[in-house]
Enzyme design. Structure first.
Site, PDB file in Angstrom:
ATOM      1  N   LYS A  53      42.503  44.253  41.988  1.00  0.00           N
ATOM      2  CA  LYS A  53      41.548  44.242  40.872  1.00  0.00           C
ATOM      3  C   LYS A  53      40.138  44.538  41.385  1.00  0.00           C
ATOM      4  CE  LYS A  53      44.465  41.230  38.145  1.00  0.00           C
ATOM      5  NZ  LYS A  53      44.869  39.875  37.781  1.00  0.00           N
ATOM      6  N   GLN A  97      42.723  33.914  38.007  1.00  0.00           N
ATOM      7  CA  GLN A  97      44.043  34.405  38.395  1.00  0.00           C
ATOM      8  C   GLN A  97      45.094  33.307  38.210  1.00  0.00           C
ATOM      9  OE1 GLN A  97      44.797  37.665  39.409  1.00  0.00           O
ATOM     10  NE2 GLN A  97      46.889  36.935  39.209  1.00  0.00           N
ATOM     11  N   ASP A 120      40.960  38.673  30.008  1.00  0.00           N
ATOM     12  CA  ASP A 120      42.426  38.592  29.970  1.00  0.00           C
ATOM     13  C   ASP A 120      42.929  38.390  28.537  1.00  0.00           C
ATOM     14  OD1 ASP A 120      43.820  39.086  32.302  1.00  0.00           O
ATOM     15  OD2 ASP A 120      43.576  37.053  33.096  1.00  0.00           O
TER      16      ASP A 120
END
Ligand code: NDP
Length: 291
Positions: A53, A97, A120
């Protein structure tokens, strides 16, 4: 007949190209989009995901910040980092994460993220907005699947879509996006009766189960478009390799189009994360979501 391969790498490169242009346009206005990634613990797969990422962000001109906490970090310590990032006006996107270590309540941490920075799309504000059809930050994997489907089929109106799996990160948002695109949607899960028969009626199949090659040729209607989200590592002929939830070789002669694993949905997930970061940056500066 053999299905057309849906090339996720090429599609992701197109999305990243659009994102790079949008980043340049923002920088010309004095805005530098920034993505903060919070990693707790030492799960090797999570480290790889975060590294990818950060690398991808750099390639498209997005500034990235990494916050690494030890596996025994307290929930309060993680929440303190999130609160600091919420308050930092130079940070546009925040990604925690997953999975978090077992002693930390994931929902509590995800709910602490400012919904405007929730790249997200897991905050209940964004989840609710998606189900109401509001323009919100949308989970990256399902959003990537939608791009692949539109690239392949154009308008999806009236198609019967079957989503196999109902997780909060893939199955449910996928179903919401397909419904918003005017599909008739069936969601299958571990308690579904006759899943094979239901799946065999679909024009579009999205598999997000986590079971290697579960969906065989007898699950697929001839001419269906198949999107395989699954990533499963298996040992085969003495070699370790990645396979999807779909039995690719068996379905290839039947489907009209299919994503490979790897090289299908995977690359789209990170590309859509970059896209969401730019969308968040634009909205935080009072600009429309799209350029
Ligand atoms: P989860 O384990 O959270 O959910 C799996 C879903 O599959 C559940 O809803 C479960 O049903 C359902 N299921 C399990 N067994 C069956 C069965 N026999 N028949 C029908 N449905 C079944 O997984 P995720 O959604 O997080 O991930 C799914 C897969 O996608 C994994 O392989 C994961 O690695 C991959 N993935 C890939 C990404 C990418 O970028 N390509 C991103 C995210 C995930 P129930 O709810 O009843 O338990």
């Amino acid at each position: 007949m053999s299905a057309t391969l849906i090339d996720g790498k090429a599609a992701a490169a197109r999305v990243l190209g659009e994102v790079a242009c949008a980043v340049s346009a923002l920088k010309a206005q004095g805005i530098e989009p920034a993505l903060a990634v919070v990693l707790v613990g030492d799960d090797p797969a999570s480290h790889v995901y975060v590294r990818n990422k950060v690398l991808r962000a750099g390639e498209v001109g997005i500034r990235s910040l990494e916050y690494r906490l030890a596996a025994d970090a307290s929930a309060e310590a993680v929440l303190e980092v999130v609160a600091g990032l919420n308050a930092d006006k130079t940070v546009n996107g925040i990604l925690v994460q997953l999975p978090l270590p077992a002693h930390i309540d994931e929902t509590c941490v995800l709910q602490a993220i400012d919904p405007a920075k929730d790249v997200d799309g897991f905050h209940s504000e964004n989840v609710g907005g998606l189900s109401q059809g509001r323009p919100v930050l949308t989970p990256c994997t399902p959003a990537g699947c939608m791009r692949l489907l539109h690239d392949t089929l154009g308008d999806l109106s009236g198609k019967h879509a079957v989503v196999v799996g109902r997780s909060n990160i893939v199955g449910k948002p996928m179903a919401a996006l397909l419904l918003a695109a005017n599909c008739s949607v069936t969601v299958l899960h571990s308690r579904s009766l006759k899943p094979q028969k239901l799946c065999g009626q679909a024009d579009i199949v999205v598999a997000a189960v986590g079971r290697p090659k579960m969906i065989g040729a007898d699950w697929i209607k001839p001419g269906a478009v198949v999107i395989d989200v699954g990533i499963n590592r298996i040992e085969e002929n003495g070699r370790s390799r990645l396979v999807g939830d779909v039995d690719f070789d068996a379905v290839l002669p039947i489907a009209a189009a299919i994503t490979p694993v790897p090289g299908g949905v995977g690359p789209m997930t990170i590309a859509l994360l970059m896209h969401n970061t730019v969308t968040a940056a634009r909205q935080q500066h009072g600009l429309s979501a799209q350029e």
